[in-house]
Design a protein around this motif. Structure first.
Motif, PDB file in Angstrom:
ATOM      1  N   ASN A  98       0.837  -1.214   0.000  1.00 41.70           N
ATOM      2  CA  ASN A  98       0.000   0.000   0.000  1.00 41.70           C
ATOM      3  C   ASN A  98       0.864   1.255   0.000  1.00 41.70           C
ATOM      4  OD1 ASN A  98      -2.422  -1.427  -0.029  1.00 41.70           O
ATOM      5  ND2 ASN A  98      -2.518  -1.516   2.202  1.00 41.70           N
ATOM      6  N   PHE A  99       1.959   1.215   0.747  1.00 38.33           N
ATOM      7  CA  PHE A  99       2.886   2.348   0.761  1.00 38.33           C
ATOM      8  C   PHE A  99       3.469   2.566  -0.634  1.00 38.33           C
ATOM      9  CE2 PHE A  99       7.298   3.745   0.834  1.00 38.33           C
ATOM     10  CZ  PHE A  99       7.166   4.994   1.416  1.00 38.33           C
ATOM     11  N   ILE A 100       3.913   1.494  -1.265  1.00 37.55           N
ATOM     12  CA  ILE A 100       4.503   1.587  -2.606  1.00 37.55           C
ATOM     13  C   ILE A 100       3.480   2.165  -3.587  1.00 37.55           C
ATOM     14  CG2 ILE A 100       5.406   0.247  -4.565  1.00 37.55           C
ATOM     15  CD1 ILE A 100       7.427   0.476  -2.306  1.00 37.55           C
ATOM     16  N   GLU A 101       2.265   1.667  -3.527  1.00 38.32           N
ATOM     17  CA  GLU A 101       1.219   2.146  -4.428  1.00 38.32           C
ATOM     18  C   GLU A 101       0.924   3.631  -4.187  1.00 38.32           C
ATOM     19  OE1 GLU A 101      -3.435   1.174  -5.305  1.00 38.32           O
ATOM     20  OE2 GLU A 101      -2.104  -0.525  -4.881  1.00 38.32           O
ATOM     21  N   GLU A 102       0.869   4.029  -2.925  1.00 36.81           N
ATOM     22  CA  GLU A 102       0.599   5.425  -2.578  1.00 36.81           C
ATOM     23  C   GLU A 102       1.717   6.345  -3.088  1.00 36.81           C
ATOM     24  OE1 GLU A 102       0.554   8.074   1.466  1.00 36.81           O
ATOM     25  OE2 GLU A 102      -0.422   6.114   1.553  1.00 36.81           O
ATOM     26  N   ILE A 103       2.957   5.944  -2.866  1.00 32.12           N
ATOM     27  CA  ILE A 103       4.103   6.738  -3.345  1.00 32.12           C
ATOM     28  C   ILE A 103       4.089   6.818  -4.863  1.00 32.12           C
ATOM     29  CG2 ILE A 103       6.633   6.657  -3.621  1.00 32.12           C
ATOM     30  CD1 ILE A 103       5.888   7.774  -0.933  1.00 32.12           C
ATOM     31  N   ASP A 104       3.823   5.693  -5.496  1.00 34.32           N
ATOM     32  CA  ASP A 104       3.786   5.644  -6.957  1.00 34.32           C
ATOM     33  C   ASP A 104       2.698   6.575  -7.505  1.00 34.32           C
ATOM     34  OD1 ASP A 104       5.078   4.466  -9.202  1.00 34.32           O
ATOM     35  OD2 ASP A 104       3.344   3.175  -9.520  1.00 34.32           O
ATOM     36  N   ASN A 105       1.525   6.542  -6.897  1.00 36.83           N
ATOM     37  CA  ASN A 105       0.429   7.419  -7.332  1.00 36.83           C
ATOM     38  C   ASN A 105       0.792   8.894  -7.148  1.00 36.83           C
ATOM     39  OD1 ASN A 105      -1.240   5.295  -8.113  1.00 36.83           O
ATOM     40  ND2 ASN A 105      -2.258   5.192  -6.129  1.00 36.83           N
ATOM     41  N   LYS A 106       1.393   9.216  -6.020  1.00 35.16           N
ATOM     42  CA  LYS A 106       1.812  10.608  -5.788  1.00 35.16           C
ATOM     43  C   LYS A 106       2.841  11.031  -6.828  1.00 35.16           C
ATOM     44  CE  LYS A 106       1.108  10.743  -0.770  1.00 35.16           C
ATOM     45  NZ  LYS A 106       1.790  10.819   0.545  1.00 35.16           N
ATOM     46  N   PHE A 107       3.776  10.147  -7.110  1.00 36.93           N
ATOM     47  CA  PHE A 107       4.810  10.460  -8.103  1.00 36.93           C
ATOM     48  C   PHE A 107       4.191  10.763  -9.461  1.00 36.93           C
ATOM     49  CE2 PHE A 107       7.424   9.174 -11.655  1.00 36.93           C
ATOM     50  CZ  PHE A 107       8.529   9.990 -11.473  1.00 36.93           C
ATOM     51  N   TRP A 108       3.294   9.887  -9.930  1.00 38.31           N
ATOM     52  CA  TRP A 108       2.727  10.053 -11.269  1.00 38.31           C
ATOM     53  C   TRP A 108       1.830  11.283 -11.373  1.00 38.31           C
ATOM     54  CZ3 TRP A 108       5.450   8.442 -14.897  1.00 38.31           C
ATOM     55  CH2 TRP A 108       6.162   7.252 -14.808  1.00 38.31           C
ATOM     56  N   LYS A 109       1.335  11.772 -10.247  1.00 40.16           N
ATOM     57  CA  LYS A 109       0.601  13.044 -10.264  1.00 40.16           C
ATOM     58  C   LYS A 109       1.555  14.217 -10.441  1.00 40.16           C
ATOM     59  CE  LYS A 109      -3.397  11.492  -7.675  1.00 40.16           C
ATOM     60  NZ  LYS A 109      -4.075  11.438  -6.394  1.00 40.16           N
ATOM     61  N   LEU A 110       2.754  14.108  -9.912  1.00 37.54           N
ATOM     62  CA  LEU A 110       3.753  15.179  -9.997  1.00 37.54           C
ATOM     63  C   LEU A 110       4.555  15.147 -11.297  1.00 37.54           C
ATOM     64  CD1 LEU A 110       5.193  14.882  -6.374  1.00 37.54           C
ATOM     65  CD2 LEU A 110       3.679  16.694  -7.231  1.00 37.54           C
ATOM     66  N   ALA A 111       4.701  13.980 -11.871  1.00 38.42           N
ATOM     67  CA  ALA A 111       5.612  13.800 -13.009  1.00 38.42           C
ATOM     68  C   ALA A 111       5.303  14.673 -14.229  1.00 38.42           C
ATOM     69  CB  ALA A 111       5.671  12.320 -13.398  1.00 38.42           C
ATOM     70  N   PRO A 112       4.051  14.826 -14.643  1.00 41.14           N
ATOM     71  CA  PRO A 112       3.821  15.630 -15.853  1.00 41.14           C
ATOM     72  C   PRO A 112       4.327  17.073 -15.746  1.00 41.14           C
ATOM     73  CG  PRO A 112       1.883  14.315 -15.360  1.00 41.14           C
ATOM     74  CD  PRO A 112       2.821  14.186 -14.184  1.00 41.14           C
ATOM     75  N   GLU A 113       4.068  17.725 -14.628  1.00 42.60           N
ATOM     76  CA  GLU A 113       4.544  19.099 -14.457  1.00 42.60           C
ATOM     77  C   GLU A 113       6.063  19.142 -14.297  1.00 42.60           C
ATOM     78  OE1 GLU A 113       3.010  22.060 -14.819  1.00 42.60           O
ATOM     79  OE2 GLU A 113       1.345  20.842 -15.543  1.00 42.60           O
ATOM     80  N   ALA A 114       6.612  18.139 -13.642  1.00 44.96           N
ATOM     81  CA  ALA A 114       8.075  18.064 -13.506  1.00 44.96           C
ATOM     82  C   ALA A 114       8.715  17.888 -14.876  1.00 44.96           C
ATOM     83  CB  ALA A 114       8.460  16.912 -12.575  1.00 44.96           C
ATOM     84  N   GLU A 115       8.065  17.123 -15.736  1.00 49.58           N
ATOM     85  CA  GLU A 115       8.592  16.921 -17.083  1.00 49.58           C
ATOM     86  C   GLU A 115       8.571  18.226 -17.881  1.00 49.58           C
ATOM     87  OE1 GLU A 115       8.258  13.759 -20.752  1.00 49.58           O
ATOM     88  OE2 GLU A 115       6.916  13.562 -19.047  1.00 49.58           O
ATOM     89  N   VAL A 116       7.532  19.012 -17.706  1.00 47.18           N
ATOM     90  CA  VAL A 116       7.464  20.320 -18.369  1.00 47.18           C
ATOM     91  C   VAL A 116       8.622  21.196 -17.888  1.00 47.18           C
ATOM     92  CG1 VAL A 116       6.120  22.470 -18.518  1.00 47.18           C
ATOM     93  CG2 VAL A 116       4.980  20.249 -18.794  1.00 47.18           C
ATOM     94  N   ARG A 117       8.859  21.195 -16.598  1.00 44.11           N
ATOM     95  CA  ARG A 117       9.964  22.001 -16.058  1.00 44.11           C
ATOM     96  C   ARG A 117      11.320  21.482 -16.536  1.00 44.11           C
ATOM     97  NH1 ARG A 117       6.159  22.113 -11.878  1.00 44.11           N
ATOM     98  NH2 ARG A 117       7.051  20.335 -10.789  1.00 44.11           N
TER      99      ARG A 117
END
Length: 127
Positions: A98-117
């Protein structure tokens, strides 16, 4: 979509010995795969070979939320994170799913904007 010039530069960076990269090249070299493949993949595969550099580079370009997620994963390992990929994967398998899934979900929410930057950083430094 990146220009031919940037694609050529990416190929050049990937053909170099990582220790020979400039600071800006290294940022692209460490962050691009992280954003493309994911945070958990970083630990599972060979992205971890440049783990400390990746954390430094995330801090350098201001991706502190992703850096904090990485630190949360780091804290789940018992002591020092194994450099050996098999040992690291064994320990990773013992971390709460559950921790891994939660971290993964948080990451993928942040990744698109991080990729733009990251793309802006790349354009500023390499285009």
């Amino acid at each position: 979509m990146r220009s031919d010039k940037l694609n050529q530069k990416w190929e050049e960076i990937n053909s170099k010995n990582p220790e020979e990269l400039t600071n800006t090249e290294r940022i692209w070299y460490t962050i691009e795969p992280l954003l493309q493949l994911g945070l958990i993949d970083h630990y599972i595969n060979y992205g971890f070979d440049f783990h400390n550099e990746t954390m430094e580079d995330l801090k350098h370009i201001g991706e502190l939320e992703i850096l904090n997620l990485m630190l949360e994963v780091n804290n789940k390992f018992e002591g020092e994170i194994p450099k050996d990929i098999d040992e690291r994967n064994e320990e990773l398998a013992d971390i709460n799913e559950n921790f891994i899934e939660e971290i993964d979900n948080k990451f993928w929410k942040l990744a698109p904007e991080a990729e733009v930057r990251l793309d802006k950083f790349i354009a500023k430094n390499f285009d």
